[in-house]
Write a protein that holds these residues in place. Structure first.
Motif, PDB file in Angstrom:
ATOM      1  N   GLU A 281      -5.722  59.953 -17.127  1.00  0.00           N
ATOM      2  CA  GLU A 281      -6.897  60.346 -16.735  1.00  0.00           C
ATOM      3  C   GLU A 281      -7.827  58.929 -16.539  1.00  0.00           C
ATOM      4  O   GLU A 281      -7.645  57.938 -17.340  1.00  0.00           O
ATOM      5  N   CYS A 282      -8.818  58.882 -15.721  1.00  0.00           N
ATOM      6  CA  CYS A 282      -9.487  57.567 -15.512  1.00  0.00           C
ATOM      7  C   CYS A 282     -10.887  57.934 -14.904  1.00  0.00           C
ATOM      8  O   CYS A 282     -10.757  58.548 -13.807  1.00  0.00           O
ATOM      9  N   ASN A 283     -11.794  57.350 -15.368  1.00  0.00           N
ATOM     10  CA  ASN A 283     -13.189  57.573 -15.112  1.00  0.00           C
ATOM     11  C   ASN A 283     -13.578  56.112 -14.021  1.00  0.00           C
ATOM     12  O   ASN A 283     -14.625  56.144 -13.622  1.00  0.00           O
ATOM     13  N   ASN A 284     -12.525  55.183 -13.899  1.00  0.00           N
ATOM     14  CA  ASN A 284     -12.847  54.177 -13.129  1.00  0.00           C
ATOM     15  C   ASN A 284     -12.303  54.225 -11.608  1.00  0.00           C
ATOM     16  O   ASN A 284     -11.099  54.908 -11.584  1.00  0.00           O
ATOM     17  N   ILE A 285     -12.998  53.626 -10.594  1.00  0.00           N
ATOM     18  CA  ILE A 285     -12.392  53.469  -9.267  1.00  0.00           C
ATOM     19  C   ILE A 285     -11.914  51.911  -9.279  1.00  0.00           C
ATOM     20  O   ILE A 285     -12.608  51.062  -9.409  1.00  0.00           O
ATOM     21  N   CYS A 286     -10.734  52.017  -9.172  1.00  0.00           N
ATOM     22  CA  CYS A 286      -9.836  50.709  -9.073  1.00  0.00           C
ATOM     23  C   CYS A 286      -9.103  50.532  -7.663  1.00  0.00           C
ATOM     24  O   CYS A 286      -8.183  51.625  -7.661  1.00  0.00           O
ATOM     25  N   THR A 287      -9.576  49.692  -6.779  1.00  0.00           N
ATOM     26  CA  THR A 287      -8.895  49.895  -5.502  1.00  0.00           C
ATOM     27  C   THR A 287      -7.330  50.095  -5.247  1.00  0.00           C
ATOM     28  O   THR A 287      -6.823  50.303  -4.540  1.00  0.00           O
ATOM     29  N   TYR A 288      -6.617  49.473  -6.190  1.00  0.00           N
ATOM     30  CA  TYR A 288      -5.201  48.953  -6.418  1.00  0.00           C
ATOM     31  C   TYR A 288      -4.534  50.178  -7.171  1.00  0.00           C
ATOM     32  O   TYR A 288      -3.418  49.785  -7.496  1.00  0.00           O
ATOM     33  N   CYS A 289      -5.126  51.203  -7.622  1.00  0.00           N
ATOM     34  CA  CYS A 289      -4.441  51.876  -8.705  1.00  0.00           C
ATOM     35  C   CYS A 289      -4.214  53.326  -8.383  1.00  0.00           C
ATOM     36  O   CYS A 289      -5.226  53.938  -7.840  1.00  0.00           O
ATOM     37  N   GLY A 290      -3.172  53.762  -8.485  1.00  0.00           N
ATOM     38  CA  GLY A 290      -2.958  55.360  -8.333  1.00  0.00           C
ATOM     39  C   GLY A 290      -3.509  56.309  -9.407  1.00  0.00           C
ATOM     40  O   GLY A 290      -3.705  57.446  -8.849  1.00  0.00           O
ATOM     41  N   PHE A 291      -4.185  55.945 -10.260  1.00  0.00           N
ATOM     42  CA  PHE A 291      -4.828  56.602 -11.083  1.00  0.00           C
ATOM     43  C   PHE A 291      -6.433  56.491 -10.843  1.00  0.00           C
ATOM     44  O   PHE A 291      -7.119  57.152 -11.767  1.00  0.00           O
ATOM     45  N   SER A 292      -6.636  55.762 -10.015  1.00  0.00           N
ATOM     46  CA  SER A 292      -8.254  55.709  -9.775  1.00  0.00           C
ATOM     47  C   SER A 292      -8.808  56.919  -9.417  1.00  0.00           C
ATOM     48  O   SER A 292      -8.222  58.135  -8.913  1.00  0.00           O
ATOM     49  N   TYR A 293     -10.130  57.143 -10.070  1.00  0.00           N
ATOM     50  CA  TYR A 293     -10.954  58.386 -10.249  1.00  0.00           C
ATOM     51  C   TYR A 293     -11.089  58.905  -8.639  1.00  0.00           C
ATOM     52  O   TYR A 293     -11.011  60.316  -8.770  1.00  0.00           O
TER      53      TYR A 293
ATOM     54  N   LYS B 144     -16.693  51.987 -16.163  1.00  0.00           N
ATOM     55  CA  LYS B 144     -16.823  50.955 -17.057  1.00  0.00           C
ATOM     56  C   LYS B 144     -16.231  49.647 -16.849  1.00  0.00           C
ATOM     57  O   LYS B 144     -16.559  48.566 -17.106  1.00  0.00           O
ATOM     58  N   LYS B 145     -15.180  49.651 -16.080  1.00  0.00           N
ATOM     59  CA  LYS B 145     -14.244  48.638 -15.956  1.00  0.00           C
ATOM     60  C   LYS B 145     -15.059  47.704 -14.687  1.00  0.00           C
ATOM     61  O   LYS B 145     -14.771  46.423 -14.386  1.00  0.00           O
ATOM     62  N   SER B 146     -16.101  48.078 -14.211  1.00  0.00           N
ATOM     63  CA  SER B 146     -16.864  47.265 -13.118  1.00  0.00           C
ATOM     64  C   SER B 146     -17.617  46.182 -13.852  1.00  0.00           C
ATOM     65  O   SER B 146     -18.250  45.350 -13.367  1.00  0.00           O
TER      66      SER B 146
ATOM     67  N   GLU C 157       3.112  58.262 -10.048  1.00  0.00           N
ATOM     68  CA  GLU C 157       3.215  57.301 -10.801  1.00  0.00           C
ATOM     69  C   GLU C 157       1.959  56.363 -10.522  1.00  0.00           C
ATOM     70  O   GLU C 157       1.562  56.330  -9.585  1.00  0.00           O
ATOM     71  N   GLN C 158       1.778  55.505 -11.595  1.00  0.00           N
ATOM     72  CA  GLN C 158       0.615  54.263 -11.432  1.00  0.00           C
ATOM     73  C   GLN C 158       1.100  53.645 -10.084  1.00  0.00           C
ATOM     74  O   GLN C 158       0.014  53.032  -9.310  1.00  0.00           O
ATOM     75  N   PHE C 159       2.152  53.032 -10.112  1.00  0.00           N
ATOM     76  CA  PHE C 159       2.810  52.152  -8.830  1.00  0.00           C
ATOM     77  C   PHE C 159       4.341  52.365  -8.866  1.00  0.00           C
ATOM     78  O   PHE C 159       4.810  52.838  -9.994  1.00  0.00           O
TER      79      PHE C 159
ATOM     80  N   THR D  91      -2.881  53.964 -20.955  1.00  0.00           N
ATOM     81  CA  THR D  91      -3.591  54.891 -20.657  1.00  0.00           C
ATOM     82  C   THR D  91      -4.764  54.397 -19.607  1.00  0.00           C
ATOM     83  O   THR D  91      -4.830  53.236 -19.377  1.00  0.00           O
ATOM     84  N   GLY D  92      -5.135  55.172 -18.906  1.00  0.00           N
ATOM     85  CA  GLY D  92      -6.366  54.973 -17.809  1.00  0.00           C
ATOM     86  C   GLY D  92      -7.685  54.789 -18.865  1.00  0.00           C
ATOM     87  O   GLY D  92      -7.757  54.894 -19.900  1.00  0.00           O
ATOM     88  N   GLU D  93      -8.712  54.974 -18.365  1.00  0.00           N
ATOM     89  CA  GLU D  93      -9.781  54.913 -19.222  1.00  0.00           C
ATOM     90  C   GLU D  93     -11.031  56.210 -19.001  1.00  0.00           C
ATOM     91  O   GLU D  93     -11.424  56.296 -17.847  1.00  0.00           O
ATOM     92  N   ALA D  94     -10.562  57.167 -20.101  1.00  0.00           N
ATOM     93  CA  ALA D  94     -11.377  58.337 -19.875  1.00  0.00           C
ATOM     94  C   ALA D  94     -11.942  58.334 -21.401  1.00  0.00           C
ATOM     95  O   ALA D  94     -11.197  59.153 -22.317  1.00  0.00           O
TER      96      ALA D  94
HETATM   97  S1  SF4 Z   1      -5.822  53.409 -14.754  1.00  0.00           S
HETATM   98 FE1  SF4 Z   1      -6.673  51.276 -15.126  1.00  0.00          FE
HETATM   99  S2  SF4 Z   1      -6.113  50.153 -13.298  1.00  0.00           S
HETATM  100 FE2  SF4 Z   1      -5.909  52.503 -12.894  1.00  0.00          FE
HETATM  101  S3  SF4 Z   1      -7.898  53.354 -12.128  1.00  0.00           S
HETATM  102 FE3  SF4 Z   1      -7.993  53.412 -14.216  1.00  0.00          FE
HETATM  103  S4  SF4 Z   1      -8.810  51.698 -15.132  1.00  0.00           S
HETATM  104 FE4  SF4 Z   1      -8.371  51.089 -12.995  1.00  0.00          FE
END
Ligand code: SF4
Length: 371
Positions: free
Chosen positions: A84-96, A198-200, A336-338, A129-132
């Motif tokens: 689970e993740c509330n962030n958008i990260c352009t490089y990650c499979g778990f991105s929101y 929040k990661k921004s 997978e995350q990657f 974990t992601g950030e949720a």
């Molecule tokens: S899991 Fe980490 S790297 Fe992936 S989208 Fe969430 S904060 Fe970004």
């Protein structure tokens, strides 16, 4: 100086980059012959001018690593607790914004995963974990640490950056090591890759190792995601960060990782490619610059690369990793995350390590030592 941000402000990205690319073979030779190497030496060692000196760098790196760490390689494995993740990260499979099924492991599922990990021989686990913040928060971490502490000698964590008080609360629960990668020290690009969540907040992330130092964490891990920006400049800022932290929080230990961007579902192409030779150059440069820091390599790298890097400066390696919550037993097919590049089992990796005259060590710290 209150935090690394004060030092960071004094360094321009463009000027730093230009000075790395301006290094000459003379600067490299000077760096190679120095007893104690400075940050300027480090710039020379990661510069294009150092490429023809790779063999020499590798020999020195091997010698320095043997002297400080002996013939041992620490083994660790990630345990993904949640995607689970509330962030958008352009490089990650778990991105929101990536439409995938979300999952946070229950206590029973965590113990199922732990059973498989223990079966593989591990005594050191890295919780990821992601950030949720609604589900994966400090109270959740406390419960997880309580649950798994009896089963591991060493527990590391790679989760969202937390406040100082949170780290202070988690340490008595057996938290030993925290990894927090800056991803890139290029502020403008950082914004592009972290547009939401929040990661921004670049500054909050940049100051996280300071909070870890203040909380008295045993070990912290730094690094950038190679491929987002010019890897030489990003690596210089990592070395600058490390130098600052080591002086200020000298009781803590440090580790570095150098993950290269890997394919994932909906993936981002690296802006900057780094060759295998360049990654070896970087690893050796870190070792020549700093003899105390632990250097860690994950299953992102290929079997061939990992086989050959063992003797050149690395001190820790993961194996048998799954990068999805439940990946070891509960829900093997979840996203997978990657993608993993080296699929070999921990026992196979231990045999590769042994064949090179080294010993795979399954723990290097016992939390009982902290009491
Ligand atoms: S899991 Fe980490 S790297 Fe992936 S989208 Fe969430 S904060 Fe970004």
């Amino acid at each position: 100086m209150n935090s690394f941000a004060d030092i960071f402000e004094l360094h321009s990205w463009d000027e730093t980059k230009a000075s790395i690319y301006a290094k000459t073979s003379r600067d490299v030779e000077q760096a190679l012959s120095a007893d104690k190497r400075t940050l300027e030496d480090f710039k020379a060692l990661i510069s294009p001018a150092a490429a023809p000196y790779l063999e020499q760098m590798a020999q020195i790196s091997q010698r320095l690593t043997l002297k400080r760490f002996g013939k041992v390689i620490q083994m660790y494995v990630p345990l993904y607790l949640s995607n689970e993740c509330n962030n958008i990260c352009t490089y990650c499979g778990f991105s929101y914004d990536n439409k995938v099924k979300r999952k946070t492991l229950t206590p029973m599922e965590i113990m199922q995963e732990v059973a498989v990990i223990k079966d593989m021989g591990y005594d050191h686990v890295l919780l990821v974990t992601g950030e949720a913040n609604q589900t994966v928060h400090v109270d959740y971490f406390k419960k997880v640490l309580d649950l798994i502490r009896p089963h591991f000698a060493q527990i590391s964590m790679e989760v969202q950056p937390l406040d100082l008080e949170d780290y202070q609360q988690l340490t008595p629960y057996g938290l030993n090591t925290v990894l927090v990668y800056q991803e890139t020290y290029h502020q403008e690009d950082y914004k592009k890759h972290h547009p939401k969540g929040k990661k921004s907040n670049f500054q909050y992330r940049l100051e996280t190792p300071d909070r870890l130092g203040q909380a008295g964490i045993h070990k912290m891990g730094l690094g950038v995601l190679i491929g987002l920006e010019d890897w030489r400049t990003d690596s210089f800022f990592t070395a600058l960060h490390l130098s600052y932290l080591e002086k200020k929080y000298w009781q803590s230990k440090y580790s570095l990782s150098f993950p290269r961007l890997r394919p994932f579902s909906g993936g981002l192409e690296p802006k900057v490619e780094m060759s295998d030779r360049e990654l070896v150059q970087l690893i050796c440069a870190y070792r020549l610059f700093n003899q105390e820091v632990e250097l860690s390599i994950s299953t992102r790298e290929s079997p061939n690369f990992r086989n050959n890097i063992i003797k050149l400066g690395i001190t820790a390696i993961s194996a048998g990793s799954k990068t999805n919550p439940g990946g070891y037993s509960v829900e093997r097919e979840s996203l997978e995350q990657f993608e993993i590049s080296d699929e070999r089992s921990p026992r196979q990796i231990a045999r590769v390590i042994a064949a090179q005259g080294y010993e795979a060590v399954w723990k290097d710290w016992d939390n009982s030592l902290a009491t």
